[in-house]
Scaffold this active site. Structure first.
Site, PDB file in Angstrom:
ATOM      1  N   ASP A   1     160.188 -53.570  58.777  1.00  0.00           N
ATOM      2  CA  ASP A   1     161.452 -53.037  58.260  1.00  0.00           C
ATOM      3  C   ASP A   1     162.085 -54.067  57.328  1.00  0.00           C
ATOM      4  O   ASP A   1     162.086 -55.267  57.607  1.00  0.00           O
ATOM      5  CB  ASP A   1     162.402 -52.701  59.418  1.00  0.00           C
ATOM      6  CG  ASP A   1     163.552 -51.803  58.962  1.00  0.00           C
ATOM      7  OD1 ASP A   1     163.587 -50.636  59.390  1.00  0.00           O
ATOM      8  OD2 ASP A   1     164.406 -52.272  58.166  1.00  0.00           O
ATOM      9  N   ILE A   2     162.641 -53.608  56.240  1.00  0.00           N
ATOM     10  CA  ILE A   2     163.228 -54.514  55.248  1.00  0.00           C
ATOM     11  C   ILE A   2     164.524 -55.155  55.762  1.00  0.00           C
ATOM     12  O   ILE A   2     164.909 -56.244  55.309  1.00  0.00           O
ATOM     13  CB  ILE A   2     163.455 -53.755  53.912  1.00  0.00           C
ATOM     14  CG1 ILE A   2     163.502 -54.725  52.739  1.00  0.00           C
ATOM     15  CG2 ILE A   2     164.683 -52.870  53.972  1.00  0.00           C
ATOM     16  CD1 ILE A   2     163.398 -54.036  51.380  1.00  0.00           C
TER      17      ILE A   2
ATOM     18  N   ASN B   1     165.124 -41.789  64.693  1.00  0.00           N
ATOM     19  CA  ASN B   1     166.402 -41.146  64.415  1.00  0.00           C
ATOM     20  C   ASN B   1     166.111 -39.787  63.793  1.00  0.00           C
ATOM     21  O   ASN B   1     165.408 -39.703  62.782  1.00  0.00           O
ATOM     22  CB  ASN B   1     167.227 -42.012  63.462  1.00  0.00           C
ATOM     23  CG  ASN B   1     167.664 -43.312  64.105  1.00  0.00           C
ATOM     24  OD1 ASN B   1     168.047 -43.340  65.266  1.00  0.00           O
ATOM     25  ND2 ASN B   1     167.591 -44.406  63.359  1.00  0.00           N
TER      26      ASN B   1
ATOM     27  N   HIS C   1     159.477 -41.477  60.953  1.00  0.00           N
ATOM     28  CA  HIS C   1     159.064 -42.845  61.276  1.00  0.00           C
ATOM     29  C   HIS C   1     159.634 -43.222  62.627  1.00  0.00           C
ATOM     30  O   HIS C   1     160.706 -42.751  63.014  1.00  0.00           O
ATOM     31  CB  HIS C   1     159.536 -43.833  60.199  1.00  0.00           C
ATOM     32  CG  HIS C   1     161.007 -43.786  59.931  1.00  0.00           C
ATOM     33  ND1 HIS C   1     161.586 -42.792  59.166  1.00  0.00           N
ATOM     34  CD2 HIS C   1     162.022 -44.570  60.359  1.00  0.00           C
ATOM     35  CE1 HIS C   1     162.893 -42.988  59.114  1.00  0.00           C
ATOM     36  NE2 HIS C   1     163.192 -44.055  59.831  1.00  0.00           N
TER      37      HIS C   1
ATOM     38  N   HIS D   1     160.783 -46.560  64.896  1.00  0.00           N
ATOM     39  CA  HIS D   1     161.122 -47.977  64.876  1.00  0.00           C
ATOM     40  C   HIS D   1     160.540 -48.612  66.145  1.00  0.00           C
ATOM     41  O   HIS D   1     160.848 -48.156  67.254  1.00  0.00           O
ATOM     42  CB  HIS D   1     162.635 -48.179  64.909  1.00  0.00           C
ATOM     43  CG  HIS D   1     163.381 -47.592  63.748  1.00  0.00           C
ATOM     44  ND1 HIS D   1     163.954 -48.373  62.764  1.00  0.00           N
ATOM     45  CD2 HIS D   1     163.664 -46.308  63.417  1.00  0.00           C
ATOM     46  CE1 HIS D   1     164.576 -47.581  61.890  1.00  0.00           C
ATOM     47  NE2 HIS D   1     164.409 -46.323  62.266  1.00  0.00           N
TER      48      HIS D   1
ATOM     49  N   GLY E   1     171.808 -40.906  62.418  1.00  0.00           N
ATOM     50  CA  GLY E   1     171.710 -42.042  61.509  1.00  0.00           C
ATOM     51  C   GLY E   1     170.426 -42.091  60.711  1.00  0.00           C
ATOM     52  O   GLY E   1     170.113 -43.123  60.112  1.00  0.00           O
ATOM     53  N   GLN E   2     169.673 -40.992  60.706  1.00  0.00           N
ATOM     54  CA  GLN E   2     168.451 -40.992  59.889  1.00  0.00           C
ATOM     55  C   GLN E   2     168.828 -41.107  58.419  1.00  0.00           C
ATOM     56  O   GLN E   2     169.659 -40.343  57.914  1.00  0.00           O
ATOM     57  CB  GLN E   2     167.636 -39.714  60.129  1.00  0.00           C
ATOM     58  CG  GLN E   2     166.312 -39.728  59.365  1.00  0.00           C
ATOM     59  CD  GLN E   2     165.436 -38.511  59.624  1.00  0.00           C
ATOM     60  OE1 GLN E   2     165.848 -37.543  60.291  1.00  0.00           O
ATOM     61  NE2 GLN E   2     164.228 -38.539  59.091  1.00  0.00           N
TER      62      GLN E   2
HETATM   63  P1  5GP Z   1     166.380 -44.553  59.601  1.00  0.00           P
HETATM   64  O1  5GP Z   1     167.804 -44.960  59.377  1.00  0.00           O
HETATM   65  O2  5GP Z   1     165.970 -43.426  58.678  1.00  0.00           O
HETATM   66  O3  5GP Z   1     166.026 -44.297  61.035  1.00  0.00           O
HETATM   67  O4  5GP Z   1     165.522 -45.835  59.229  1.00  0.00           O
HETATM   68  C1  5GP Z   1     165.213 -46.194  57.940  1.00  0.00           C
HETATM   69  C2  5GP Z   1     164.781 -47.647  57.992  1.00  0.00           C
HETATM   70  O5  5GP Z   1     164.078 -47.924  56.807  1.00  0.00           O
HETATM   71  C3  5GP Z   1     165.943 -48.650  58.065  1.00  0.00           C
HETATM   72  O6  5GP Z   1     165.794 -49.462  59.219  1.00  0.00           O
HETATM   73  C4  5GP Z   1     165.809 -49.458  56.785  1.00  0.00           C
HETATM   74  O7  5GP Z   1     166.098 -50.819  56.959  1.00  0.00           O
HETATM   75  C5  5GP Z   1     164.362 -49.225  56.392  1.00  0.00           C
HETATM   76  N1  5GP Z   1     164.107 -49.261  54.956  1.00  0.00           N
HETATM   77  C6  5GP Z   1     164.826 -48.626  53.979  1.00  0.00           C
HETATM   78  N2  5GP Z   1     164.274 -48.853  52.774  1.00  0.00           N
HETATM   79  C7  5GP Z   1     163.190 -49.628  52.995  1.00  0.00           C
HETATM   80  C8  5GP Z   1     162.204 -50.193  52.135  1.00  0.00           C
HETATM   81  O8  5GP Z   1     162.216 -50.024  50.919  1.00  0.00           O
HETATM   82  N3  5GP Z   1     161.226 -50.933  52.729  1.00  0.00           N
HETATM   83  C9  5GP Z   1     161.166 -51.137  54.086  1.00  0.00           C
HETATM   84  N4  5GP Z   1     160.154 -51.884  54.540  1.00  0.00           N
HETATM   85  N5  5GP Z   1     162.087 -50.619  54.913  1.00  0.00           N
HETATM   86  C10 5GP Z   1     163.082 -49.882  54.384  1.00  0.00           C
END
Ligand code: 5GP
Length: 111
Positions: free
Chosen positions: A29-30, A85, A98, A100, A91-92
């Protein structure tokens, strides 16, 4: 329209890969919230868990197997969290399914 993860899967945006096969990609994760924070996703563009169709379950089972393997490799098998999520209220932010995988510190209770 492709999501950011779709572009990562296509190799158009760089990522730190942890695992890859023909069906599944795992990346760091970034913005990690713990020492281990891996995103595990199917390459198939499924928006979220509620969008999973009956024929996709073997893919999801394989994804969970990959998560188990990564947890071992990262030596967090004694305590990690695996979550997805689903939808804006959860919070998606990226609408490509995906999970986590979070660990490497004491995580405490869920909110
Ligand atoms: P969500 O909020 O949809 O459950 O999770 C999205 C996740 O993707 C977040 O934890 C966010 O930090 C990660 N993320 C968003 N953009 C990027 C990216 O460009 N590269 C990587 N490696 N992670 C990302």
């Amino acid at each position: 329209m492709s999501t950011i993860f779709g572009l990562i899967i296509e190799g158009k945006i760089p990522s730190k890969k942890v695992f890859e096969n023909e069906r599944i990609l795992a990346i760091e994760d970034i913005h990690p919230v713990a020492p281990v924070h891996i995103l595990i996703m199917p390459k198939k563009p499924i928006p979220n868990l509620q969008s999973v169709e009956p024929g996709d379950w073997p893919l999801i089972a394989e994804l969970l197997q990959v998560a188990q393997k990564i947890a071992e490799e990262k030596e967090v098998e004694e305590g990690y969290r695996l979550l997805t999520n689903n939808g804006p209220d959860a919070g998606q932010t990226v609408f490509h399914l995906h999970f986590h995988l979070i660990g490497g510190r004491v995580l405490g209770k869920m909110c």
